[in-house]
Design an enzyme around this catalytic site. Sequence first.
Site, mmCIF file in Angstrom:
data_model
loop_
_atom_site.group_PDB
_atom_site.id
_atom_site.type_symbol
_atom_site.label_atom_id
_atom_site.label_comp_id
_atom_site.label_asym_id
_atom_site.label_seq_id
_atom_site.Cartn_x
_atom_site.Cartn_y
_atom_site.Cartn_z
ATOM 1 N N GLN A 52 -0.731 47.039 54.129
ATOM 2 C CA GLN A 52 0.125 48.220 54.068
ATOM 3 C C GLN A 52 -0.642 49.447 54.540
ATOM 4 O OE1 GLN A 52 1.821 48.723 50.195
ATOM 5 N NE2 GLN A 52 3.027 50.518 50.748
ATOM 6 N N SER A 94 -5.128 42.747 51.577
ATOM 7 C CA SER A 94 -4.135 43.026 50.542
ATOM 8 C C SER A 94 -2.810 42.316 50.852
ATOM 9 C CB SER A 94 -3.953 44.542 50.398
ATOM 10 O OG SER A 94 -3.182 44.855 49.272
ATOM 11 N N LEU A 95 -1.771 43.051 51.218
ATOM 12 C CA LEU A 95 -0.504 42.438 51.626
ATOM 13 C C LEU A 95 -0.720 41.348 52.674
ATOM 14 C CD1 LEU A 95 2.594 42.314 52.404
ATOM 15 C CD2 LEU A 95 2.019 44.134 54.021
ATOM 16 N N ARG A 126 6.946 41.583 45.368
ATOM 17 C CA ARG A 126 5.695 42.327 45.207
ATOM 18 C C ARG A 126 5.897 43.802 45.577
ATOM 19 N NH1 ARG A 126 1.180 43.757 48.544
ATOM 20 N NH2 ARG A 126 -0.878 43.389 47.578
ATOM 21 N N HIS A 171 -4.279 48.523 43.793
ATOM 22 C CA HIS A 171 -5.499 47.825 43.367
ATOM 23 C C HIS A 171 -6.204 48.577 42.238
ATOM 24 C CE1 HIS A 171 -4.883 45.055 46.618
ATOM 25 N NE2 HIS A 171 -4.770 46.075 47.449
ATOM 26 N N GLN A 202 -4.921 40.093 42.488
ATOM 27 C CA GLN A 202 -5.120 40.988 43.631
ATOM 28 C C GLN A 202 -4.401 42.326 43.445
ATOM 29 O OE1 GLN A 202 -2.649 41.647 46.750
ATOM 30 N NE2 GLN A 202 -3.755 40.343 48.188
#
Length: 316
Positions: A14, A96-97, A121, A205, A254
């Site tokens: 992202q 991440s994503l 998510r 995060h 995560q």
Amino acid sequence: MAQYRQIAFLFPGQGAQYPGMGKDVASHYPTARLALEEADDILNRKLSSIIFEGPDALLTETRNSQTAIFALSIAYVRVLNELFPSLQPHLCAGLSLGEYTALTAADLLPFQEALSLVQHRAQFMNDACEKHKGTMAVVMGLDAAAVESIVKEVNMPHDLWAANFNCPGQVVISGTARGIAAGTQAAQARGAKRVLPLSVHGAFHSGLMREAEEQLSPYIAHAPIRKGKAGIVMNVPGDIVPEIDQMRHNLIKQVTSPVRWEQGIRAMEKRGVDLFIEIGCGKTLSGMNKRIGVQAPTLSFEKIEDLDMIAQQLGR
């Protein structure tokens, strides 16, 4: 085709999104356009219109940016599979994503189920951002150990966290406005070159995402993850993860845990990766590889013209 023993596919997270991304590729390759139409059907909304037309504020919304980047990255993978069928990854990783894209590209998680997971998510994280206001900043010029030490010394466990270990001299902190202000002041006192606020929706995060993690957990527990055709390098351990139970655990954790991207890239180097290909919008990951000091070539596929460079590298 040039002989590469170990190829790694890398996928953005992202923040890489921008209106119009992928428009040239989708207009030129029906395979890409069909993938985005499939995503529209699964989500029951015109995500592709938001990708191509924006506006930027709408695309930047967490619920749109995450699904958009995932769908577009997979559309690109399908184009590569069509043009270079022998180009298959040995390892996949995503920021991440992008970890969900990596799972799909490695054939560990089917596209439809992965997109549905990403949608959940994105919505849960969006809700957490609205409920628990926060932000992020990138600390330039200090190493990972120094930033972790700063977070510990500031001692604001509900306001400040280390969020992304991207590459040498670039560590992201996450938290409340109060926490980021304290972290910024401490980093500057420690000798950081710069501390730059990031234009993000919330404190990703970090502990402020705890509710999103809890809400997402049952969906990941039931996701049809299976043995795939490539290995996966995951953000939480910063290493190759062979076991499906550990994959599920890492996907859940995560949401609130730091992304150990540099560590993951170094793990791939140790495995002998001799070609990295960043797939999707932006060239952030290629830039990080350069800062990490990766010796193997790193290519990007974002625009049609990038395909020529890939063809040349593969000896086509």
